[in-house]
Write a protein that holds these residues in place. Structure first.
Motif, PDB file in Angstrom:
ATOM      1  N   ASP A  90       0.799  -0.999   0.098  1.00 24.35           N
ATOM      2  CA  ASP A  90      -0.010   0.156   0.018  1.00 24.35           C
ATOM      3  C   ASP A  90       0.673   1.313   0.545  1.00 24.35           C
ATOM      4  O   ASP A  90       0.445   2.229  -0.283  1.00 24.35           O
ATOM      5  CB  ASP A  90      -1.074  -0.220   1.305  1.00 24.35           C
ATOM      6  N   ALA A  91       2.081   1.247   0.690  1.00 27.41           N
ATOM      7  CA  ALA A  91       2.916   2.120   0.951  1.00 27.41           C
ATOM      8  C   ALA A  91       3.336   2.701  -0.613  1.00 27.41           C
ATOM      9  O   ALA A  91       3.128   3.925  -1.018  1.00 27.41           O
ATOM     10  CB  ALA A  91       4.406   2.380   1.416  1.00 27.41           C
ATOM     11  N   MET A  92       3.957   1.386  -1.606  1.00 27.03           N
ATOM     12  CA  MET A  92       4.002   2.239  -2.993  1.00 27.03           C
ATOM     13  C   MET A  92       3.183   2.729  -4.396  1.00 27.03           C
ATOM     14  O   MET A  92       2.479   3.689  -4.819  1.00 27.03           O
ATOM     15  CB  MET A  92       4.536   0.965  -3.802  1.00 27.03           C
ATOM     16  N   LEU A  93       1.365   2.136  -3.429  1.00 24.60           N
ATOM     17  CA  LEU A  93       0.934   2.728  -3.906  1.00 24.60           C
ATOM     18  C   LEU A  93      -0.431   3.796  -3.740  1.00 24.60           C
ATOM     19  O   LEU A  93       0.021   4.967  -4.540  1.00 24.60           O
ATOM     20  CB  LEU A  93      -1.068   2.065  -4.215  1.00 24.60           C
ATOM     21  N   GLN A  94       0.003   4.669  -2.364  1.00 19.69           N
ATOM     22  CA  GLN A  94       0.024   5.895  -1.741  1.00 19.69           C
ATOM     23  C   GLN A  94       1.028   6.884  -2.850  1.00 19.69           C
ATOM     24  O   GLN A  94       0.842   7.860  -3.407  1.00 19.69           O
ATOM     25  CB  GLN A  94       0.630   6.225  -0.666  1.00 19.69           C
ATOM     26  N   LEU A  95       2.385   6.688  -3.286  1.00 21.22           N
ATOM     27  CA  LEU A  95       3.491   7.015  -3.626  1.00 21.22           C
ATOM     28  C   LEU A  95       2.765   7.650  -4.566  1.00 21.22           C
ATOM     29  O   LEU A  95       2.889   8.597  -4.725  1.00 21.22           O
ATOM     30  CB  LEU A  95       4.586   6.754  -3.219  1.00 21.22           C
ATOM     31  N   LEU A  96       2.349   6.332  -6.007  1.00 20.71           N
ATOM     32  CA  LEU A  96       2.056   6.974  -7.045  1.00 20.71           C
ATOM     33  C   LEU A  96       1.459   7.360  -6.727  1.00 20.71           C
ATOM     34  O   LEU A  96       0.783   8.021  -7.503  1.00 20.71           O
ATOM     35  CB  LEU A  96       1.520   5.235  -7.511  1.00 20.71           C
ATOM     36  N   GLU A  97       0.234   7.222  -6.323  1.00 22.18           N
ATOM     37  CA  GLU A  97      -1.074   8.323  -6.070  1.00 22.18           C
ATOM     38  C   GLU A  97      -0.682   9.610  -5.815  1.00 22.18           C
ATOM     39  O   GLU A  97      -1.603  10.769  -6.602  1.00 22.18           O
ATOM     40  CB  GLU A  97      -2.354   7.732  -5.203  1.00 22.18           C
ATOM     41  N   ALA A  98       0.189   9.768  -5.056  1.00 22.96           N
ATOM     42  CA  ALA A  98       0.824  11.413  -5.103  1.00 22.96           C
ATOM     43  C   ALA A  98       1.646  11.886  -6.217  1.00 22.96           C
ATOM     44  O   ALA A  98       1.065  13.139  -6.447  1.00 22.96           O
ATOM     45  CB  ALA A  98       1.867  11.678  -3.944  1.00 22.96           C
ATOM     46  N   LEU A 138       0.872  10.997  -9.098  1.00 21.76           N
ATOM     47  CA  LEU A 138       0.088  10.196 -10.039  1.00 21.76           C
ATOM     48  C   LEU A 138      -0.870  11.927  -9.616  1.00 21.76           C
ATOM     49  O   LEU A 138      -1.045  12.998 -11.030  1.00 21.76           O
ATOM     50  CB  LEU A 138      -1.258   9.889 -10.025  1.00 21.76           C
ATOM     51  N   GLN A 139      -1.043  13.328  -8.555  1.00 20.91           N
ATOM     52  CA  GLN A 139      -2.023  14.133  -8.544  1.00 20.91           C
ATOM     53  C   GLN A 139      -0.705  15.040  -8.560  1.00 20.91           C
ATOM     54  O   GLN A 139      -1.621  16.191  -9.609  1.00 20.91           O
ATOM     55  CB  GLN A 139      -2.446  14.333  -6.712  1.00 20.91           C
ATOM     56  N   GLN A 140       0.067  15.030  -8.270  1.00 24.08           N
ATOM     57  CA  GLN A 140       1.343  16.093  -8.808  1.00 24.08           C
ATOM     58  C   GLN A 140       1.156  16.038 -10.284  1.00 24.08           C
ATOM     59  O   GLN A 140       0.830  17.349 -10.511  1.00 24.08           O
ATOM     60  CB  GLN A 140       2.885  15.805  -8.404  1.00 24.08           C
ATOM     61  N   ALA A 141       1.616  14.881 -11.160  1.00 23.94           N
ATOM     62  CA  ALA A 141       1.157  14.977 -12.539  1.00 23.94           C
ATOM     63  C   ALA A 141      -0.079  15.766 -13.021  1.00 23.94           C
ATOM     64  O   ALA A 141       0.053  16.969 -13.933  1.00 23.94           O
ATOM     65  CB  ALA A 141       1.502  13.767 -12.620  1.00 23.94           C
ATOM     66  N   GLN A 142      -0.814  15.817 -12.483  1.00 20.06           N
ATOM     67  CA  GLN A 142      -2.745  16.202 -12.370  1.00 20.06           C
ATOM     68  C   GLN A 142      -2.412  17.521 -12.332  1.00 20.06           C
ATOM     69  O   GLN A 142      -2.969  18.407 -13.223  1.00 20.06           O
ATOM     70  CB  GLN A 142      -3.151  15.516 -12.292  1.00 20.06           C
ATOM     71  N   GLN A 143      -1.839  18.555 -11.448  1.00 19.58           N
ATOM     72  CA  GLN A 143      -1.741  19.968 -11.165  1.00 19.58           C
ATOM     73  C   GLN A 143      -0.792  20.180 -11.850  1.00 19.58           C
ATOM     74  O   GLN A 143      -1.188  21.283 -12.362  1.00 19.58           O
ATOM     75  CB  GLN A 143      -1.492  19.976  -9.515  1.00 19.58           C
ATOM     76  N   ALA A 144      -0.236  19.594 -13.026  1.00 21.29           N
ATOM     77  CA  ALA A 144       1.437  20.537 -13.503  1.00 21.29           C
ATOM     78  C   ALA A 144       0.464  20.820 -14.857  1.00 21.29           C
ATOM     79  O   ALA A 144       1.072  21.260 -15.674  1.00 21.29           O
ATOM     80  CB  ALA A 144       2.177  19.740 -13.812  1.00 21.29           C
ATOM     81  N   GLY A 145      -1.519  19.939 -15.167  1.00 25.18           N
ATOM     82  CA  GLY A 145      -1.807  21.037 -16.433  1.00 25.18           C
ATOM     83  C   GLY A 145      -1.017  20.176 -17.986  1.00 25.18           C
ATOM     84  O   GLY A 145      -0.861  19.038 -17.932  1.00 25.18           O
TER      85      GLY A 145
END
Length: 194
Positions: free
Chosen positions: A39-47, A49-56
């Motif tokens: 789950d730690a790997m999944l949480q890091l990927l999620e974080a 992914l959110q950063q990449a989405q915020q980059a537009g």
């Protein structure tokens, strides 16, 4: 927890520095075999992914890669679970009812048996193939009931649609199970015999 997050960060760094997405997915599969996916790997990927989405627009390529990797990690995590729970997790991630029905049909349908009789070196017929479905409708039903008993009492103010989607999946699973059984429910005697 800090140790797990550190290990997950190191593994994710190794994955993300790979030259192609195919190699990235291969590394995730390798880490899963080594027991390094959690789950730690999944949480890091999620974080990430959110950063990449915020980059537009600049993060569009990263969003595609991260989304694909996140799906692969979820798939690898699902393989560690009992079959009914893994099936329900996959169904909960799907938005298309037709795709969910297809997956339910694939997993709950009895396997077809080859009509060819195979023999061993002494001429004896081999044991017949197992026709049991990958996941029995009873097991799916039991898994849904367990989830409902654990999480079905969520206050409406806090419900994110989880309970409603679970109910929808339960109805779809029941319809597929009835269809696979020829549209007939088991009688009381048949249920007792089982």
């Amino acid at each position: 927890m800090a140790t797990r997050m550190q290990q997950a960060a190191e593994a994710l760094k190794e994955v993300l520095t790979s030259p192609t997405p195919v190699i990235m997915e291969g590394k995730i599969a390798g880490f899963a075999r080594q027991g390094r996916i959690d789950d730690a790997m999944l949480q890091l990927l999620e974080a990430n992914l959110q950063q990449a989405q915020q980059a537009g627009e600049q993060g569009k390529g990263a969003v595609a890669v991260m989304s694909k990797l996140q799906e692969r990690v979820k798939t690898e995590l699902d393989q560690k679970l009992p079959a009914p729970i893994a099936l329900l997790r996959r169904l909960m991630r799907m938005d298309d009812p037709m795709a969910r029905e297809g997956l339910l049909r694939e997993k709950m349908a009895p396997k077809t048996v080859s009509k060819i009789v195979l023999t061993d070196s002494q001429g004896k017929a081999e044991e017949p193939e197992d026709t049991a479905p990958e996941v029995s409708p009873r097991d799916v039903s039991a898994a849904i009931l367990e989830i409902k008993s654990r999480f079905g009492n969520v206050d409406e103010a806090y419900d994110t649609g989880f309970v409603q989607k679970l109910e929808q999946i339960a109805n779809e699973a029941e319809a597929v199970a009835l269809d696979l059984a020829g549209g007939k429910e088991l009688s009381s005697k048949q249920q007792q015999d089982l």
